[in-house]
Design an enzyme around this catalytic site. Structure first.
Site, PDB file in Angstrom:
ATOM      1  N   TYR A  80       0.590  -1.276   0.241  1.00 59.21           N
ATOM      2  CA  TYR A  80       0.069   0.201  -0.083  1.00 59.21           C
ATOM      3  C   TYR A  80       1.044   1.625   0.259  1.00 59.21           C
ATOM      4  CZ  TYR A  80      -4.111   3.101   1.161  1.00 59.21           C
ATOM      5  OH  TYR A  80      -4.892   3.777   0.767  1.00 59.21           O
ATOM      6  N   PHE A 132      -8.881  19.537 -24.849  1.00 56.51           N
ATOM      7  CA  PHE A 132      -8.943  18.111 -24.900  1.00 56.51           C
ATOM      8  C   PHE A 132     -10.632  17.953 -23.898  1.00 56.51           C
ATOM      9  CE2 PHE A 132      -8.640  14.056 -23.379  1.00 56.51           C
ATOM     10  CZ  PHE A 132      -8.702  13.306 -25.160  1.00 56.51           C
ATOM     11  N   THR A 133     -11.108  17.378 -24.363  1.00 58.32           N
ATOM     12  CA  THR A 133     -12.943  17.230 -24.072  1.00 58.32           C
ATOM     13  C   THR A 133     -12.578  17.624 -22.805  1.00 58.32           C
ATOM     14  OG1 THR A 133     -12.110  14.897 -24.512  1.00 58.32           O
ATOM     15  CG2 THR A 133     -13.807  15.691 -26.335  1.00 58.32           C
ATOM     16  N   ASP A 223       1.008  18.852 -21.373  1.00 60.97           N
ATOM     17  CA  ASP A 223      -0.115  17.690 -21.736  1.00 60.97           C
ATOM     18  C   ASP A 223       0.832  16.807 -22.200  1.00 60.97           C
ATOM     19  OD1 ASP A 223      -1.497  15.565 -21.730  1.00 60.97           O
ATOM     20  OD2 ASP A 223      -3.495  16.576 -22.857  1.00 60.97           O
ATOM     21  N   LYS A 266      -0.989   6.169 -22.676  1.00 56.38           N
ATOM     22  CA  LYS A 266      -0.532   6.924 -24.503  1.00 56.38           C
ATOM     23  C   LYS A 266       1.031   6.132 -23.972  1.00 56.38           C
ATOM     24  CE  LYS A 266      -5.522   8.964 -25.148  1.00 56.38           C
ATOM     25  NZ  LYS A 266      -5.823  10.256 -23.853  1.00 56.38           N
ATOM     26  N   ARG A 389     -15.286  13.314 -34.446  1.00 57.40           N
ATOM     27  CA  ARG A 389     -14.695  14.139 -33.131  1.00 57.40           C
ATOM     28  C   ARG A 389     -14.525  15.454 -34.056  1.00 57.40           C
ATOM     29  NH1 ARG A 389     -11.263  12.350 -28.469  1.00 57.40           N
ATOM     30  NH2 ARG A 389     -13.778  12.832 -28.193  1.00 57.40           N
ATOM     31  N   PHE A 455     -20.709  13.292 -25.661  1.00 55.29           N
ATOM     32  CA  PHE A 455     -20.603  12.041 -27.032  1.00 55.29           C
ATOM     33  C   PHE A 455     -20.833  10.779 -26.698  1.00 55.29           C
ATOM     34  CE2 PHE A 455     -15.402  11.792 -25.766  1.00 55.29           C
ATOM     35  CZ  PHE A 455     -15.733  12.824 -25.062  1.00 55.29           C
TER      36      PHE A 455
END
Ligand SMILES: *Cc1c(COP(=O)(O)O)cnc(C)c1O
Length: 482
Positions: A80, A132-133, A223, A266, A389, A455
């Site tokens: 942990y 970005f969304t 990002d 990613k 998109r 979306f």
């Protein structure tokens, strides 16, 4: 991928890996695909993967792992607190990015949540090259506003410009002068801009933005979710970097930012995420939110097995053969489509092939969701799942009117090292067929429209009987083929 020239003169991307574990695929007949897309409310997010032949929805968490990544997962240290796995991951990030502090999070948007919670207040403005969304939603939910300062070239569908993700620094200066630096909690740069075709930022532009931020005392955040593609493009497109090791480019980039966050789904070909920084104040300001939202400071909601995979995945990201596979497959597919006159975003970026729906189905108004219609139609005629998109991915204005997207795209993501070239050729073939029959594609309207991130799980229906007519045309042309 090594530069290999074929004697035949053909230009093909050559895989620098071999496949040792496979997953069986099914390709349903078109009539069953019609049933599946109707059940999914014409939203490709709601399709069952068992009904999909080639899943090009996203590159998030679906990239192939290497043998080294998989074997690393076995040495995970389940604790942990104080897990040795955390130490290895923090050490790898420090080695690659030169950062002292690491806040683990379960995925990229969790980092955005922590950043926004710490820094964004009502009335604040967050300038960025492009939104970005999930980023935008986290900022606007806290009463902040996003200002997109993408260079004008970034929104041209077809161009020769190698770095369409660049931020316009004149616009940044004008914005700071207008709203004042104290209203700007940070400036955000997104490597490999997701929503406008996976387009990279040049290192020269990153430096110029840093200079403006230093001049006005602004924090600069990267990002880095799609950094691996951006690294490849700096090496292959920016003057002076052709022979620079990826490690050196990474270090040069990292030194320009006050904080960097990433989605490990990613970057690193795994799952998870985190925020890294050298700024002790930022680290301490954000730290409390990790145990609150994510998990204890040494796992942050990630499985230790995934963390071990990330350690190796991040290391392999420094290998040009590894990070060039996606962009080279994307380049092949985009250029083949363009050679058949199919409108695609050029130059090809990372992440996937971006089909320009506004030109593909130019008879559809944006209020009938051309990108959503095209994504639905493409699944119907091929079993290939892409992602809308465009306007569907936007949120309505406070007064309920549609916010029409700058670009109407269908993204066909290229998960790294997952598809073979013949599968890519199949996808090209069906997109070309659909383009020849594009006049049959009609619009969509909402049946169920959620207020936030519609979306992801909104449901739509076709306007008219265009899908039945598309199925009939397919049968005329393909007989009983799948
Ligand atoms: C995917 C992505 C995110 C969000 O990451 P998740 O791991 O999906 O939460 C943030 N920014 C960019 C640029 C992305 O591509």
């Amino acid at each position: 991928m090594a530069q290999v020239r074929f004697h035949s003169g053909e230009q093909l991307p050559l895989e620098m890996h071999k496949v040792r574990i496979v997953q069986k695929l099914t390709l349903l007949p078109i009539e069953e695909r019609l049933r599946a897309i109707a059940e999914a409310g014409n939203n490709t997010f709601l399709l069952q993967n068992a009904d999909v032949f080639l899943d090009m929805l996203t590159d998030s968490g679906v990239n192939a792992m290497s043998d080294r990544m998989q074997s690393a997962m076995l040495q995970a240290d389940d604790a942990y607190a104080g897990s040795a796995t955390f130490t290895r991951l923090a050490g790898k990030l420090a080695e690659l990015f030169g950062t002292r502090y690491f806040l683990p999070a379960h995925q990229g948007r969790a980092c955005e949540n922590i950043l926004a919670e710490t820094y964004v207040k009502p009335g604040d403005v967050v300038p960025m090259n492009y939104h970005f969304t999930t980023t935008k939603t986290h900022i606007t939910k806290r009463g902040g506003r996003v200002e997109e300062l993408i260079a004008d070239k970034g929104l041209l569908p077809v161009s020769e410009d190698p770095f369409k993700g660049d931020l316009d620094t004149d616009k940044l200066v004008a914005l700071v002068e207008e709203v004042g630096a104290d209203r700007i909690p940070f400036v955000r740069m997104e490597a490999g801009t997701n929503l406008i075709g996976g387009q990279p930022i040049s290192l020269a532009n990153m430096r110029a933005v840093r200079e403006v931020c230093t001049r006005y005392g602004l924090k600069l955040v990267l990002d880095a979710s799609l950094l691996q593609d951006n690294l490849h493009f700096i090496r292959t497109r920016e003057e002076g970097y052709a022979d620079t090791p990826i490690r050196d480019i990474t270090a040069e980039i990292a030194a320009l930012y006050d904080a960097i966050y990433f989605s490990g789904r990613k970057l690193g070909f795994g799952r998870g995420g985190g925020i890294i920084t050298n700024d002790q104040q930022m680290y301490e300001a954000m730290r409390g939110f990790v145990p609150l939202y994510e998990g204890f400071l040494t796992y942050g909601g990630m499985s230790v097995r995934e963390m071990e995979a990330l350690v190796v995945g991040l290391d392999e990201t420094m290998d040009p053969d590894v990070i060039s596979q996606g962009p080279m497959f994307i380049d092949y597919m985009a250029r083949e489509l363009a050679a058949h006159d199919v409108p695609v975003i050029l130059p090809p970026g990372g992440l996937g092939v971006h089909v320009d729906a506004s030109r593909f189905v130019d008879h559809l108004p944006q209020t009938e969701y051309p990108s959503g219609s095209l994504a639905s139609a493409l699944y119907l005629v091929s079993g290939v799942r892409g992602m809308e998109r465009g306007t569907l991915s936007e949120e309505r204005e406070p007064d309920g009117t549609e916010r029409l997207a700058d670009m109407e795209l269908v993204r066909l993501a290229m998960p790294r090292r997952v598809f073979t070239l013949s599968q890519v050729k199949y996808a090209i073939d069906r997109v070309c067929w659909l383009y020849e029959n594009r006049e049959l594609v009609g619009g969509l309207r909402f049946v169920e429209e959620p207020e936030i991130l519609r979306f992801f799980y909104g449901r739509l229906e076709p306007i008219g009987d265009w899908q039945d007519r598309l199925v009939a045309r397919f049968r005329e042309d393909f007989g009983d083929s799948l």
